[in-house]
Design a protein around this motif. Structure first.
Motif, PDB file in Angstrom:
ATOM      1  N   GLU A 174      26.268  45.608  34.392  1.00  0.00           N
ATOM      2  CA  GLU A 174      26.398  44.566  33.364  1.00  0.00           C
ATOM      3  C   GLU A 174      27.856  44.443  32.908  1.00  0.00           C
ATOM      4  O   GLU A 174      28.243  44.975  31.871  1.00  0.00           O
ATOM      5  CB  GLU A 174      25.531  44.907  32.145  1.00  0.00           C
ATOM      6  N   VAL A 175      28.682  43.798  33.688  1.00  0.00           N
ATOM      7  CA  VAL A 175      30.100  43.634  33.340  1.00  0.00           C
ATOM      8  C   VAL A 175      30.409  42.138  33.289  1.00  0.00           C
ATOM      9  O   VAL A 175      30.356  41.447  34.305  1.00  0.00           O
ATOM     10  CB  VAL A 175      31.014  44.334  34.375  1.00  0.00           C
ATOM     11  N   SER A 176      30.738  41.641  32.112  1.00  0.00           N
ATOM     12  CA  SER A 176      31.037  40.210  31.980  1.00  0.00           C
ATOM     13  C   SER A 176      32.466  39.899  32.416  1.00  0.00           C
ATOM     14  O   SER A 176      32.729  38.830  32.972  1.00  0.00           O
ATOM     15  CB  SER A 176      30.865  39.764  30.521  1.00  0.00           C
ATOM     16  N   ALA A 177      33.380  40.832  32.142  1.00  0.00           N
ATOM     17  CA  ALA A 177      34.783  40.564  32.503  1.00  0.00           C
ATOM     18  C   ALA A 177      35.536  41.866  32.727  1.00  0.00           C
ATOM     19  O   ALA A 177      35.275  42.870  32.068  1.00  0.00           O
ATOM     20  CB  ALA A 177      35.470  39.758  31.397  1.00  0.00           C
ATOM     21  N   ILE A 178      36.460  41.812  33.686  1.00  0.00           N
ATOM     22  CA  ILE A 178      37.392  42.914  33.948  1.00  0.00           C
ATOM     23  C   ILE A 178      38.782  42.393  33.618  1.00  0.00           C
ATOM     24  O   ILE A 178      39.129  41.261  33.985  1.00  0.00           O
ATOM     25  CB  ILE A 178      37.402  43.280  35.454  1.00  0.00           C
ATOM     26  N   VAL A 179      39.601  43.211  32.966  1.00  0.00           N
ATOM     27  CA  VAL A 179      40.985  42.852  32.705  1.00  0.00           C
ATOM     28  C   VAL A 179      41.873  43.904  33.353  1.00  0.00           C
ATOM     29  O   VAL A 179      41.738  45.102  33.065  1.00  0.00           O
ATOM     30  CB  VAL A 179      41.296  42.789  31.191  1.00  0.00           C
ATOM     31  N   MET A 180      42.762  43.457  34.241  1.00  0.00           N
ATOM     32  CA  MET A 180      43.691  44.396  34.885  1.00  0.00           C
ATOM     33  C   MET A 180      45.095  43.829  34.857  1.00  0.00           C
ATOM     34  O   MET A 180      45.290  42.628  34.709  1.00  0.00           O
ATOM     35  CB  MET A 180      43.259  44.660  36.334  1.00  0.00           C
ATOM     36  N   VAL A 181      46.068  44.721  35.015  1.00  0.00           N
ATOM     37  CA  VAL A 181      47.456  44.267  35.017  1.00  0.00           C
ATOM     38  C   VAL A 181      47.974  44.183  36.449  1.00  0.00           C
ATOM     39  O   VAL A 181      47.450  44.827  37.346  1.00  0.00           O
ATOM     40  CB  VAL A 181      48.361  45.196  34.176  1.00  0.00           C
ATOM     41  N   ALA A 182      49.033  43.382  36.600  1.00  0.00           N
ATOM     42  CA  ALA A 182      49.592  43.122  37.923  1.00  0.00           C
ATOM     43  C   ALA A 182      50.850  43.943  38.154  1.00  0.00           C
ATOM     44  O   ALA A 182      51.729  44.007  37.291  1.00  0.00           O
ATOM     45  CB  ALA A 182      49.920  41.639  38.051  1.00  0.00           C
ATOM     46  N   GLY A 183      50.922  44.566  39.314  1.00  0.00           N
ATOM     47  CA  GLY A 183      52.148  45.242  39.749  1.00  0.00           C
ATOM     48  C   GLY A 183      52.285  44.967  41.225  1.00  0.00           C
ATOM     49  O   GLY A 183      52.519  43.829  41.634  1.00  0.00           O
ATOM     50  N   THR A 184      52.063  45.990  42.039  1.00  0.00           N
ATOM     51  CA  THR A 184      52.089  45.779  43.488  1.00  0.00           C
ATOM     52  C   THR A 184      50.831  45.066  43.975  1.00  0.00           C
ATOM     53  O   THR A 184      50.792  44.588  45.100  1.00  0.00           O
ATOM     54  CB  THR A 184      52.168  47.122  44.228  1.00  0.00           C
ATOM     55  N   GLY A 185      49.798  45.076  43.136  1.00  0.00           N
ATOM     56  CA  GLY A 185      48.564  44.382  43.508  1.00  0.00           C
ATOM     57  C   GLY A 185      47.502  45.277  44.125  1.00  0.00           C
ATOM     58  O   GLY A 185      46.364  44.840  44.326  1.00  0.00           O
ATOM     59  N   GLY A 186      47.832  46.520  44.411  1.00  0.00           N
ATOM     60  CA  GLY A 186      46.857  47.405  45.049  1.00  0.00           C
ATOM     61  C   GLY A 186      45.610  47.586  44.207  1.00  0.00           C
ATOM     62  O   GLY A 186      44.483  47.402  44.684  1.00  0.00           O
ATOM     63  N   SER A 187      45.792  47.925  42.947  1.00  0.00           N
ATOM     64  CA  SER A 187      44.637  48.201  42.098  1.00  0.00           C
ATOM     65  C   SER A 187      43.854  46.927  41.800  1.00  0.00           C
ATOM     66  O   SER A 187      42.629  46.874  41.983  1.00  0.00           O
ATOM     67  CB  SER A 187      45.081  48.879  40.796  1.00  0.00           C
ATOM     68  N   SER A 188      44.543  45.889  41.353  1.00  0.00           N
ATOM     69  CA  SER A 188      43.818  44.688  40.917  1.00  0.00           C
ATOM     70  C   SER A 188      43.127  43.994  42.080  1.00  0.00           C
ATOM     71  O   SER A 188      41.969  43.560  41.954  1.00  0.00           O
ATOM     72  CB  SER A 188      44.752  43.719  40.189  1.00  0.00           C
ATOM     73  N   MET A 189      43.778  43.897  43.225  1.00  0.00           N
ATOM     74  CA  MET A 189      43.129  43.196  44.335  1.00  0.00           C
ATOM     75  C   MET A 189      41.958  44.001  44.887  1.00  0.00           C
ATOM     76  O   MET A 189      40.959  43.438  45.333  1.00  0.00           O
ATOM     77  CB  MET A 189      44.150  42.855  45.427  1.00  0.00           C
ATOM     78  N   GLY A 190      42.065  45.324  44.825  1.00  0.00           N
ATOM     79  CA  GLY A 190      40.933  46.155  45.269  1.00  0.00           C
ATOM     80  C   GLY A 190      39.728  45.969  44.375  1.00  0.00           C
ATOM     81  O   GLY A 190      38.603  45.755  44.840  1.00  0.00           O
ATOM     82  N   VAL A 191      39.947  46.042  43.060  1.00  0.00           N
ATOM     83  CA  VAL A 191      38.838  45.899  42.114  1.00  0.00           C
ATOM     84  C   VAL A 191      38.280  44.465  42.162  1.00  0.00           C
ATOM     85  O   VAL A 191      37.063  44.252  42.181  1.00  0.00           O
ATOM     86  CB  VAL A 191      39.285  46.283  40.682  1.00  0.00           C
ATOM     87  N   ALA A 192      39.169  43.480  42.217  1.00  0.00           N
ATOM     88  CA  ALA A 192      38.719  42.078  42.238  1.00  0.00           C
ATOM     89  C   ALA A 192      37.870  41.800  43.477  1.00  0.00           C
ATOM     90  O   ALA A 192      36.836  41.132  43.394  1.00  0.00           O
ATOM     91  CB  ALA A 192      39.923  41.145  42.192  1.00  0.00           C
ATOM     92  N   ARG A 193      38.284  42.304  44.615  1.00  0.00           N
ATOM     93  CA  ARG A 193      37.514  42.103  45.850  1.00  0.00           C
ATOM     94  C   ARG A 193      36.102  42.663  45.721  1.00  0.00           C
ATOM     95  O   ARG A 193      35.127  42.025  46.088  1.00  0.00           O
ATOM     96  CB  ARG A 193      38.181  42.850  47.003  1.00  0.00           C
ATOM     97  N   TYR A 194      36.033  43.886  45.197  1.00  0.00           N
ATOM     98  CA  TYR A 194      34.722  44.535  45.074  1.00  0.00           C
ATOM     99  C   TYR A 194      33.813  43.722  44.153  1.00  0.00           C
ATOM    100  O   TYR A 194      32.642  43.484  44.452  1.00  0.00           O
ATOM    101  CB  TYR A 194      34.889  45.958  44.539  1.00  0.00           C
ATOM    102  N   PHE A 195      34.365  43.292  43.030  1.00  0.00           N
ATOM    103  CA  PHE A 195      33.523  42.577  42.072  1.00  0.00           C
ATOM    104  C   PHE A 195      33.077  41.220  42.608  1.00  0.00           C
ATOM    105  O   PHE A 195      31.948  40.799  42.372  1.00  0.00           O
ATOM    106  CB  PHE A 195      34.229  42.464  40.709  1.00  0.00           C
ATOM    107  N   LYS A 196      33.944  40.528  43.332  1.00  0.00           N
ATOM    108  CA  LYS A 196      33.518  39.223  43.876  1.00  0.00           C
ATOM    109  C   LYS A 196      32.357  39.414  44.851  1.00  0.00           C
ATOM    110  O   LYS A 196      31.487  38.570  44.972  1.00  0.00           O
ATOM    111  CB  LYS A 196      34.688  38.515  44.563  1.00  0.00           C
ATOM    112  N   GLU A 197      32.325  40.555  45.518  1.00  0.00           N
ATOM    113  CA  GLU A 197      31.250  40.795  46.479  1.00  0.00           C
ATOM    114  C   GLU A 197      29.973  41.327  45.797  1.00  0.00           C
ATOM    115  O   GLU A 197      28.869  40.906  46.100  1.00  0.00           O
ATOM    116  CB  GLU A 197      31.743  41.792  47.523  1.00  0.00           C
TER     117      GLU A 197
END
Ligand code: PLP
Length: 336
Positions: A174-197
């Motif tokens: 039950e997660v309505s929103a995730i908030v992450m910060v941008a740097g090299t993109g490793g963390s945010s793109m990994g988490v975003a990919r998982y959640f979209k799937e």
């Protein structure tokens, strides 16, 4: 995490998700923080560091004593120094003048060699200077393996397979929103990919510092002060069309509001994070009021602990020298 760890590397991950009840506005959505400082190297970058070294082992057949080079703003260097210490690799961290003294010292304590560049590049950051120095280092260390965290499917995969499922599991999906910060993109793109799937209804909010060139929608280069956020280049980890399909919203912040929020979180919930964690909770509270209701769970990933920044982002002289105005934070006491 195993009950008994065979090395410190087994202790990476399984970080807690904590309700930020004091920081949240009463009657609003549930605000939660994933506390990545509980990783053994002190930040979420431990996950990517382990993933990148394991990737290098597969692709370069690393033997003990192998030389690894990484360009880092700080936390990746500490994480990688920890992994290399366990595995017996030599690590050279290419850093810049923006690094915290404490973070630099941690890399050295863990056995890494540190080389620092001091000249700002034309974007106001240092990464382009680091890349220029990297070319000469490659000649000086011809057998070294350079690991580029700005273009690293292994870093993305590390967060896709650990950080993201941990969040979804902690909240029973039950997660309505995730908030992450941008740097090299490793963390945010990994988490975003998982959640979209696995949870496509979850909104993914990405936060960057004004003046950063990291994201496709950036507003041009400018001075940046937060560690770990803000880049002089567009990392390949944020390649089109992935960015558009995985990231729902982008918000730009200033260092001042981020550092204020980090200090406020320390006082309301006893959780001390760095300026990038402050940026994440600042944005989370703003979007909570504007877009979500009391039944929603919002999660901010808090990349590291604040204690390494006592000589920088939490130092009045450091702040004053950069024109960052946080008058209330050192004078005001929280009401009883
Ligand atoms: C404190 C901090 N916040 C945020 C980030 C950004 O994470 P990423 O590089 O995975 O985008 C980093 C990366 O080094 C960091 O050290």
């Amino acid at each position: 995490m195993p009950k008994l760890c065979s090395s410190v590397l087994d202790a990476i991950g399984a970080t807690p998700v904590i309700a930020l009840s004091g920081f949240a506005d009463p009657g609003g959505p549930n605000l939660l923080g994933k506390l990545e400082c509980t990783n053994p190297g002190g930040s979420m970058k431990d996950r990517a560091a382990r993933g990148m070294i394991e990737w290098a082992e597969q692709h370069y057949n690393l033997e003990p004593g192998a030389q690894v080079i990484v360009a880092t703003s700080g936390n990746m260097g500490v994480g990688m120094a920890m992994v290399c210490a366990v595995k017996g690799y030599r690590l050279l961290c290419l850093v810049d003048a923006k690094i915290n003294p404490a973070t630099e010292r941690c890399m050295q304590v863990l056995g890494a060699e540190v080389i620092k560049v001091y000249q700002r590049d034309e974007t106001g950051g240092y990464h382009l200077t680091r890349l220029a120095r990297l070319e000469s280092l490659k000649a000086e260390y011809p057998d070294a393996v350079y690991l580029d965290q700005y273009d690293s499917p292994a870093a993305v995969a590390a967060h896709q397979t650990t950080t993201a499922p941990e969040i979804l599991d902690a909240l029973d999906g039950e997660v309505s929103a995730i908030v992450m910060v941008a740097g090299t993109g490793g963390s945010s793109m990994g988490v975003a990919r998982y959640f979209k799937e696995h949870s496509p209804s979850t909104d993914f909010w990405l936060v960057d510092e004004e003046g950063s060139l990291a994201l496709p929608c950036n507003k041009g280069a400018g001075p940046r002060h937060l560690n770990g956020m803000g880049t002089s280049i567009a990392p390949s980890n944020y390649v089109w069309p992935d960015f558009d399909s995985f990231v729902d919203h982008v918000v730009y912040v200033h260092a001042e509001e981020s550092i204020r929020a980090a200090i406020q979180l320390a006082r309301t919930d006893g959780i001390m994070v760095g300026g990038s964690g402050g940026a994440a909770v600042h944005v989370m509270r703003n979007i909570a009021a504007a877009h979500y209701g009391p039944d929603d769970n919002l999660v901010a990933v808090l990349p590291d602990h604040g204690s390494r920044y006592t000589e920088t982002q939490f130092d009045p002289d450091w702040l004053a020298a950069r024109g960052i105005n946080v008058p209330e934070i050192f004078d005001e006491k929280p009401s009883p």
